[in-house]
Design a protein around this motif. Sequence first.
Motif, PDB file in Angstrom:
ATOM      1  N   GLY A  22     100.950  17.895  40.056  1.00 33.20           N
ATOM      2  CA  GLY A  22     101.437  18.574  38.862  1.00 33.20           C
ATOM      3  C   GLY A  22     102.586  19.516  39.156  1.00 33.20           C
ATOM      4  O   GLY A  22     103.357  19.320  40.100  1.00 33.20           O
ATOM      5  N   ASP A  23     102.693  20.556  38.347  1.00 34.13           N
ATOM      6  CA  ASP A  23     103.787  21.523  38.492  1.00 34.13           C
ATOM      7  C   ASP A  23     103.387  22.747  39.305  1.00 34.13           C
ATOM      8  O   ASP A  23     104.050  23.783  39.245  1.00 34.13           O
ATOM      9  N   ASN A  24     102.305  22.658  40.055  1.00 36.62           N
ATOM     10  CA  ASN A  24     101.848  23.791  40.845  1.00 36.62           C
ATOM     11  C   ASN A  24     102.875  24.154  41.921  1.00 36.62           C
ATOM     12  O   ASN A  24     103.466  23.263  42.542  1.00 36.62           O
ATOM     13  N   PRO A  25     103.108  25.459  42.144  1.00 37.62           N
ATOM     14  CA  PRO A  25     104.002  25.856  43.244  1.00 37.62           C
ATOM     15  C   PRO A  25     103.390  25.475  44.588  1.00 37.62           C
ATOM     16  O   PRO A  25     102.178  25.309  44.710  1.00 37.62           O
ATOM     17  N   ASP A  26     104.241  25.341  45.586  1.00 32.73           N
ATOM     18  CA  ASP A  26     103.771  24.941  46.918  1.00 32.73           C
ATOM     19  C   ASP A  26     103.268  26.127  47.731  1.00 32.73           C
ATOM     20  O   ASP A  26     102.329  25.986  48.515  1.00 32.73           O
ATOM     21  N   ALA A  27     103.925  27.254  47.558  1.00 32.72           N
ATOM     22  CA  ALA A  27     103.668  28.359  48.478  1.00 32.72           C
ATOM     23  C   ALA A  27     103.746  29.711  47.778  1.00 32.72           C
ATOM     24  O   ALA A  27     104.143  29.811  46.612  1.00 32.72           O
ATOM     25  N   VAL A  28     103.373  30.711  48.546  1.00 31.92           N
ATOM     26  CA  VAL A  28     103.459  32.097  48.092  1.00 31.92           C
ATOM     27  C   VAL A  28     104.195  32.894  49.166  1.00 31.92           C
ATOM     28  O   VAL A  28     103.975  32.695  50.360  1.00 31.92           O
ATOM     29  N   VAL A  29     105.075  33.774  48.724  1.00 32.63           N
ATOM     30  CA  VAL A  29     105.765  34.697  49.621  1.00 32.63           C
ATOM     31  C   VAL A  29     105.312  36.103  49.256  1.00 32.63           C
ATOM     32  O   VAL A  29     105.503  36.549  48.121  1.00 32.63           O
ATOM     33  N   ALA A  30     104.679  36.794  50.184  1.00 34.86           N
ATOM     34  CA  ALA A  30     104.197  38.153  49.936  1.00 34.86           C
ATOM     35  C   ALA A  30     105.272  39.167  50.309  1.00 34.86           C
ATOM     36  O   ALA A  30     105.934  39.031  51.341  1.00 34.86           O
ATOM     37  N   PHE A  81     109.265  37.421  55.317  1.00 37.54           N
ATOM     38  CA  PHE A  81     108.096  37.978  54.670  1.00 37.54           C
ATOM     39  C   PHE A  81     106.879  37.139  55.054  1.00 37.54           C
ATOM     40  O   PHE A  81     107.014  35.946  55.361  1.00 37.54           O
ATOM     41  N   PRO A  82     105.673  37.689  55.033  1.00 41.91           N
ATOM     42  CA  PRO A  82     104.470  36.861  55.190  1.00 41.91           C
ATOM     43  C   PRO A  82     104.438  35.806  54.081  1.00 41.91           C
ATOM     44  O   PRO A  82     104.778  36.097  52.929  1.00 41.91           O
ATOM     45  N   ALA A  83     104.053  34.607  54.419  1.00 46.51           N
ATOM     46  CA  ALA A  83     104.061  33.523  53.428  1.00 46.51           C
ATOM     47  C   ALA A  83     103.129  32.410  53.875  1.00 46.51           C
ATOM     48  O   ALA A  83     102.720  32.350  55.041  1.00 46.51           O
ATOM     49  N   GLY A  84     102.807  31.536  52.945  1.00 47.05           N
ATOM     50  CA  GLY A  84     101.947  30.405  53.284  1.00 47.05           C
ATOM     51  C   GLY A  84     101.760  29.469  52.112  1.00 47.05           C
ATOM     52  O   GLY A  84     102.111  29.799  50.959  1.00 47.05           O
ATOM     53  N   LEU A  85     101.213  28.305  52.402  1.00 46.32           N
ATOM     54  CA  LEU A  85     100.979  27.286  51.381  1.00 46.32           C
ATOM     55  C   LEU A  85      99.723  27.620  50.576  1.00 46.32           C
ATOM     56  O   LEU A  85      98.737  28.123  51.115  1.00 46.32           O
ATOM     57  N   LEU A  86      99.783  27.305  49.304  1.00 48.97           N
ATOM     58  CA  LEU A  86      98.625  27.477  48.429  1.00 48.97           C
ATOM     59  C   LEU A  86      97.590  26.400  48.720  1.00 48.97           C
ATOM     60  O   LEU A  86      97.926  25.230  48.924  1.00 48.97           O
ATOM     61  N   VAL A 103     103.566  39.368  40.239  1.00 44.14           N
ATOM     62  CA  VAL A 103     103.648  37.958  40.616  1.00 44.14           C
ATOM     63  C   VAL A 103     104.788  37.305  39.840  1.00 44.14           C
ATOM     64  O   VAL A 103     104.849  37.400  38.607  1.00 44.14           O
ATOM     65  N   SER A 104     105.678  36.645  40.523  1.00 45.93           N
ATOM     66  CA  SER A 104     106.808  35.982  39.874  1.00 45.93           C
ATOM     67  C   SER A 104     106.410  34.596  39.386  1.00 45.93           C
ATOM     68  O   SER A 104     105.388  34.053  39.811  1.00 45.93           O
ATOM     69  N   PRO A 105     107.222  33.987  38.518  1.00 44.71           N
ATOM     70  CA  PRO A 105     107.013  32.567  38.226  1.00 44.71           C
ATOM     71  C   PRO A 105     107.396  31.745  39.453  1.00 44.71           C
ATOM     72  O   PRO A 105     107.894  32.306  40.449  1.00 44.71           O
ATOM     73  N   ALA A 106     107.170  30.459  39.412  1.00 50.12           N
ATOM     74  CA  ALA A 106     107.557  29.596  40.526  1.00 50.12           C
ATOM     75  C   ALA A 106     109.076  29.614  40.679  1.00 50.12           C
ATOM     76  O   ALA A 106     109.806  29.430  39.708  1.00 50.12           O
ATOM     77  N   THR A 107     109.541  29.872  41.884  1.00 47.96           N
ATOM     78  CA  THR A 107     110.973  29.909  42.161  1.00 47.96           C
ATOM     79  C   THR A 107     111.318  28.853  43.201  1.00 47.96           C
ATOM     80  O   THR A 107     110.513  28.545  44.078  1.00 47.96           O
ATOM     81  N   SER A 108     112.523  28.327  43.125  1.00 49.43           N
ATOM     82  CA  SER A 108     112.955  27.283  44.054  1.00 49.43           C
ATOM     83  C   SER A 108     113.465  27.907  45.345  1.00 49.43           C
ATOM     84  O   SER A 108     114.239  28.868  45.317  1.00 49.43           O
ATOM     85  N   LEU A 109     113.037  27.370  46.476  1.00 52.55           N
ATOM     86  CA  LEU A 109     113.443  27.914  47.767  1.00 52.55           C
ATOM     87  C   LEU A 109     114.798  27.384  48.221  1.00 52.55           C
ATOM     88  O   LEU A 109     115.605  28.115  48.776  1.00 52.55           O
ATOM     89  N   LEU A 148     118.249  21.048  48.815  1.00 52.09           N
ATOM     90  CA  LEU A 148     117.644  20.303  49.920  1.00 52.09           C
ATOM     91  C   LEU A 148     116.329  19.640  49.543  1.00 52.09           C
ATOM     92  O   LEU A 148     116.058  18.507  49.944  1.00 52.09           O
ATOM     93  N   GLY A 149     115.498  20.355  48.774  1.00 53.99           N
ATOM     94  CA  GLY A 149     114.186  19.809  48.446  1.00 53.99           C
ATOM     95  C   GLY A 149     113.611  20.444  47.194  1.00 53.99           C
ATOM     96  O   GLY A 149     114.263  21.236  46.512  1.00 53.99           O
ATOM     97  N   ASN A 150     112.353  20.107  46.908  1.00 57.34           N
ATOM     98  CA  ASN A 150     111.715  20.567  45.675  1.00 57.34           C
ATOM     99  C   ASN A 150     110.643  21.623  45.914  1.00 57.34           C
ATOM    100  O   ASN A 150     109.806  21.873  45.046  1.00 57.34           O
ATOM    101  N   THR A 151     110.643  22.263  47.089  1.00 55.68           N
ATOM    102  CA  THR A 151     109.638  23.269  47.398  1.00 55.68           C
ATOM    103  C   THR A 151     109.809  24.502  46.513  1.00 55.68           C
ATOM    104  O   THR A 151     110.916  25.023  46.362  1.00 55.68           O
ATOM    105  N   THR A 152     108.710  24.953  45.932  1.00 59.06           N
ATOM    106  CA  THR A 152     108.736  26.147  45.091  1.00 59.06           C
ATOM    107  C   THR A 152     107.734  27.169  45.618  1.00 59.06           C
ATOM    108  O   THR A 152     106.756  26.823  46.283  1.00 59.06           O
ATOM    109  N   ALA A 153     107.999  28.426  45.304  1.00 57.02           N
ATOM    110  CA  ALA A 153     107.112  29.500  45.757  1.00 57.02           C
ATOM    111  C   ALA A 153     107.081  30.608  44.723  1.00 57.02           C
ATOM    112  O   ALA A 153     108.047  30.838  43.994  1.00 57.02           O
TER     113      ALA A 153
END
Length: 215
Positions: free
Chosen positions: A49-57, A87-92, A119-125, A129-134
């Motif tokens: 679905g449209d779930n973000p891939d990761a979180v950046v703290a 920043f600390p970060a990781g995959l959901l 908490v932000s909305p999903a943003t493109s990294l 290059l790719g479709n990764t969002t965080a």
Amino acid sequence: MQNSDQCKFVKEEDTATGKWIKLSKITYTDPSGKERIWEAVKRTTKLPGDNPDAVVAIPILRRTLHYDCIVLLKQYRPPVKAYSIEFPAGLLDPNETAETCAQRELKEETGYTGIVKHVSPATSLDPGLGNTTAQLVTVEVDGDLPENQNPKAQLGNFKLLLEGEFIEVLNVPIDDILQKLNDYAAAGVIIDSRVYTYAISMEQTKKMMKGQLNS
């Protein structure tokens, strides 16, 4: 509804797949209707679905009688052949919220516990290059709490977190963050764009506040 003068997606094909990433070939039409090809890198771990891939703290450490600090990580990144400040970060994980993920990653990578403030909305990294969002999650860490007094004995020293992943925790005063990052860059360390953007914003805010006080 799309206008006829807009780009349109046509199809996507995987051309190579590894354990964590894959290379895709995307076909789309430009505003003139001409068909074009774009190569993209995708995560094989992407959630459905449209779930973000990761979180950046974005952890802000506050302590009595100390300057407020940003908690950052320094680690070796093979793709850039250098150490990087991030920043600390990781995959959901599946069914995990951004808030829970940010607190989990912060605890795992730095030892700190904190309270989520924004908490932000999903943003493109890197949309070229790719479709990764965080999602960017601001976390406030109360450094006066017993559990945050000395969260990791490795603070300032490298620690093996995962196989092949060594992390050093850095507490950088917010007032000095831009200069500190410039010093790291001059020493050959790569600065993550999100971290440097944050530092520029802090510097601009400081200048604006100083200007208001002097006006």
